[in-house]
Design a protein around this motif. Structure first.
Motif, PDB file in Angstrom:
ATOM      1  N   ASP A  70       0.833  -1.202   0.000  1.00 20.52           N
ATOM      2  CA  ASP A  70       0.000   0.000   0.000  1.00 20.52           C
ATOM      3  C   ASP A  70       0.871   1.257   0.000  1.00 20.52           C
ATOM      4  O   ASP A  70       0.580   2.228  -0.697  1.00 20.52           O
ATOM      5  CB  ASP A  70      -0.920   0.015   1.219  1.00 20.52           C
ATOM      6  CG  ASP A  70      -1.908  -1.141   1.244  1.00 20.52           C
ATOM      7  OD1 ASP A  70      -2.472  -1.454   0.181  1.00 20.52           O
ATOM      8  OD2 ASP A  70      -2.099  -1.727   2.317  1.00 20.52           O
ATOM      9  N   ALA A  74       1.085   4.077  -3.121  1.00 19.81           N
ATOM     10  CA  ALA A  74       0.857   5.516  -2.972  1.00 19.81           C
ATOM     11  C   ALA A  74       2.105   6.315  -3.339  1.00 19.81           C
ATOM     12  O   ALA A  74       2.031   7.318  -4.061  1.00 19.81           O
ATOM     13  CB  ALA A  74       0.427   5.827  -1.542  1.00 19.81           C
ATOM     14  N   ILE A  78       1.742   8.593  -6.850  1.00 17.08           N
ATOM     15  CA  ILE A  78       1.705  10.054  -6.741  1.00 17.08           C
ATOM     16  C   ILE A  78       2.565  10.708  -7.828  1.00 17.08           C
ATOM     17  O   ILE A  78       2.078  11.541  -8.598  1.00 17.08           O
ATOM     18  CB  ILE A  78       2.116  10.526  -5.336  1.00 17.08           C
ATOM     19  CG1 ILE A  78       0.984  10.225  -4.333  1.00 17.08           C
ATOM     20  CG2 ILE A  78       2.415  12.025  -5.317  1.00 17.08           C
ATOM     21  CD1 ILE A  78       1.348  10.488  -2.887  1.00 17.08           C
ATOM     22  N   GLU A 114      -6.820  12.482  -6.489  1.00 17.61           N
ATOM     23  CA  GLU A 114      -6.224  11.212  -6.053  1.00 17.61           C
ATOM     24  C   GLU A 114      -4.836  11.436  -5.451  1.00 17.61           C
ATOM     25  O   GLU A 114      -4.451  10.763  -4.493  1.00 17.61           O
ATOM     26  CB  GLU A 114      -6.151  10.233  -7.227  1.00 17.61           C
ATOM     27  CG  GLU A 114      -7.515   9.726  -7.659  1.00 17.61           C
ATOM     28  CD  GLU A 114      -7.490   8.810  -8.866  1.00 17.61           C
ATOM     29  OE1 GLU A 114      -8.497   8.116  -9.106  1.00 17.61           O
ATOM     30  OE2 GLU A 114      -6.452   8.765  -9.581  1.00 17.61           O
ATOM     31  N   THR A 117      -5.426  12.605  -1.950  1.00 19.97           N
ATOM     32  CA  THR A 117      -5.883  11.507  -1.099  1.00 19.97           C
ATOM     33  C   THR A 117      -4.722  10.596  -0.708  1.00 19.97           C
ATOM     34  O   THR A 117      -4.564  10.236   0.470  1.00 19.97           O
ATOM     35  CB  THR A 117      -6.958  10.676  -1.830  1.00 19.97           C
ATOM     36  OG1 THR A 117      -8.097  11.512  -2.078  1.00 19.97           O
ATOM     37  CG2 THR A 117      -7.395   9.481  -0.980  1.00 19.97           C
ATOM     38  N   MET A 118      -3.906  10.212  -1.675  1.00 17.33           N
ATOM     39  CA  MET A 118      -2.775   9.320  -1.383  1.00 17.33           C
ATOM     40  C   MET A 118      -1.744   9.991  -0.484  1.00 17.33           C
ATOM     41  O   MET A 118      -1.144   9.335   0.380  1.00 17.33           O
ATOM     42  CB  MET A 118      -2.142   8.838  -2.691  1.00 17.33           C
ATOM     43  CG  MET A 118      -3.031   7.872  -3.462  1.00 17.33           C
ATOM     44  SD  MET A 118      -2.253   7.179  -4.962  1.00 17.33           S
ATOM     45  CE  MET A 118      -2.326   8.592  -6.070  1.00 17.33           C
ATOM     46  N   SER A 119      -1.544  11.286  -0.657  1.00 16.16           N
ATOM     47  CA  SER A 119      -0.623  12.019   0.223  1.00 16.16           C
ATOM     48  C   SER A 119      -1.133  11.979   1.660  1.00 16.16           C
ATOM     49  O   SER A 119      -0.352  11.842   2.610  1.00 16.16           O
ATOM     50  CB  SER A 119      -0.482  13.468  -0.249  1.00 16.16           C
ATOM     51  OG  SER A 119       0.133  13.537  -1.525  1.00 16.16           O
ATOM     52  N   TRP A 121      -2.970   9.586   3.010  1.00 18.01           N
ATOM     53  CA  TRP A 121      -2.722   8.244   3.546  1.00 18.01           C
ATOM     54  C   TRP A 121      -1.291   8.145   4.079  1.00 18.01           C
ATOM     55  O   TRP A 121      -1.065   7.686   5.193  1.00 18.01           O
ATOM     56  CB  TRP A 121      -2.895   7.186   2.465  1.00 18.01           C
ATOM     57  CG  TRP A 121      -4.270   7.026   1.922  1.00 18.01           C
ATOM     58  CD1 TRP A 121      -5.447   7.434   2.501  1.00 18.01           C
ATOM     59  CD2 TRP A 121      -4.631   6.419   0.676  1.00 18.01           C
ATOM     60  NE1 TRP A 121      -6.502   7.112   1.683  1.00 18.01           N
ATOM     61  CE2 TRP A 121      -6.047   6.492   0.574  1.00 18.01           C
ATOM     62  CE3 TRP A 121      -3.907   5.813  -0.351  1.00 18.01           C
ATOM     63  CZ2 TRP A 121      -6.730   5.980  -0.526  1.00 18.01           C
ATOM     64  CZ3 TRP A 121      -4.590   5.308  -1.448  1.00 18.01           C
ATOM     65  CH2 TRP A 121      -5.995   5.394  -1.535  1.00 18.01           C
ATOM     66  N   GLU A 192      -1.604  -3.451  -6.905  1.00 20.28           N
ATOM     67  CA  GLU A 192      -2.193  -3.028  -5.631  1.00 20.28           C
ATOM     68  C   GLU A 192      -3.465  -3.812  -5.339  1.00 20.28           C
ATOM     69  O   GLU A 192      -3.702  -4.226  -4.194  1.00 20.28           O
ATOM     70  CB  GLU A 192      -2.491  -1.531  -5.668  1.00 20.28           C
ATOM     71  CG  GLU A 192      -3.305  -1.008  -4.489  1.00 20.28           C
ATOM     72  CD  GLU A 192      -2.619  -1.165  -3.143  1.00 20.28           C
ATOM     73  OE1 GLU A 192      -3.319  -1.081  -2.118  1.00 20.28           O
ATOM     74  OE2 GLU A 192      -1.401  -1.393  -3.103  1.00 20.28           O
ATOM     75  N   ALA A 201      -7.164   2.071  -0.610  1.00 20.98           N
ATOM     76  CA  ALA A 201      -6.139   2.027  -1.656  1.00 20.98           C
ATOM     77  C   ALA A 201      -6.494   1.016  -2.741  1.00 20.98           C
ATOM     78  O   ALA A 201      -6.355   1.288  -3.940  1.00 20.98           O
ATOM     79  CB  ALA A 201      -4.782   1.690  -1.047  1.00 20.98           C
TER      80      ALA A 201
END
Length: 226
Positions: A70, A74, A78, A114, A117-119, A121, A192, A201
Motif C-alpha cells: 500500500d 501511494a 503520486i 487522487e 488523497t494518497m498524500s 494516507w 495493488e 487504496a
C-alpha cells in the motif's frame, strides 16, 4: 410533684433518643451521598478512559490496516499522476484537437484529487509523501512482475519533445505517450488490487484500472487505431 418530675425525665429521654436517631440518619445519608458521588465520578472517569482507549485503538487500527505494498502504491502512483498532470496541462495551449483538450482536462480533474488523497494516507501512516518535482529516482520501487520501478513513466527527453510540440504533432505525441503512461498506471493498480491490504487504496486502484482502461480505448480511437 413526683408525676411532674417523672414526665419531665421521660420527655428529656425521648428528645435525647430522637436527637441521636436524627444524627444517625443524617450521617447515613451523607455517607450514601458521598459513596454515590464517588461511584458516579469513578464510573464517569472509567467511562472516559474506556472511550479514550477505544478511540486510540480505533485510530491505531485504521493507521495499521495497510501493508508495504500500500505504501509503495501511494509513493509510486503520486509522481506517476504528477507527470500525467504535467502532460495534460500542456494540452491546453498546444493541442489542436478539441477532443484531446477535453481528455486532458478530464485527466487533470480525476488525478489531482487522487494525489491529495494518497498524500493524506502516507502522512497518516507516518510515511514520506512525494512532493511535486521529486526526482523519480528517489521513489521506492513498485512490487510488480515487470521489473520496471515506474512503468509508463516518460523520461526527460520524451517530456522535452512533448513540450516543444504543437498542433497535430502534439496531439499524436500526447496520445501515444499517454497511452503508455496509462498502461503503466493500470499495471501498478492491478498489483495493488492483488497485493494491497488497505481498503481505500485497493478501491482507488480498481477505479484507476476502470477509468484509465476506458481512456486507453478512447485514445486509440483518436489515433485511428480502433
Amino acid at each position: 410533684m413526683r408525676n411532674t418530675r417523672t414526665r419531665t425525665l421521660t420527655r428529656r429521654a425521648f428528645l435525647t433518643a430522637a436527637s441521636v436517631t436524627a444524627a444517625l440518619v443524617l450521617a447515613a445519608c451523607g455517607s450514601d451521598s458521598g459513596d454515590s458521588g464517588d461511584s458516579d465520578s469513578s464510573g464517569s472517569a472509567g467511562s472516559d478512559t474506556s472511550a479514550s482507549s477505544s478511540a486510540s485503538a480505533g485510530a491505531d487500527a485504521a493507521a495499521g490496516a495497510h501493508n508495504p505494498q500500500d505504501v509503495s502504491f501511494a509513493q509510486g502512483m503520486i509522481p506517476h499522476h504528477q507527470q500525467a498532470l504535467t502532460m495534460a496541462k500542456l494540452a491546453a495551449d498546444r493541442a489542436s484537437s478539441a477532443k484531446v483538450k477535453d481528455l486532458a482536462s478530464r485527466i487533470e480533474k480525476a488525478q489531482d484529487p487522487e494525489i491529495k488523497t494518497m498524500s493524506g494516507w502516507l502522512t497518516s501512516w507516518g510515511e514520506d509523501a512525494p512532493k511535486s518535482g521529486d526526482g523519480m529516482e528517489s521513489m521506492p520501487g513498485m512490487d510488480h512482475s515487470g521489473g520496471d520501478a515506474m512503468p509508463g513513466m516518460m523520461d526527460p527527453a520524451d517530456m522535452g519533445k512533448l513540450d516543444k510540440a504543437s498542433g497535430a504533432d502534439f496531439d499524436t505525441m500526447f496520445l501515444t505517450m499517454m497511452i503508455d503512461h496509462h498502461e503503466g498506471a493500470v499495471d501498478m493498480a492491478n498489483t495493488e488490487k492483488s497485493k494491497g491490504k488497505y481498503g481505500p487504496a485497493t478501491s482507488m486502484a480498481d477505479d484507476i484500472v476502470t477509468a484509465q482502461t476506458a481512456e486507453i480505448t478512447e485514445m486509440n480511437k483518436l489515433l485511428g487505431k480502433n
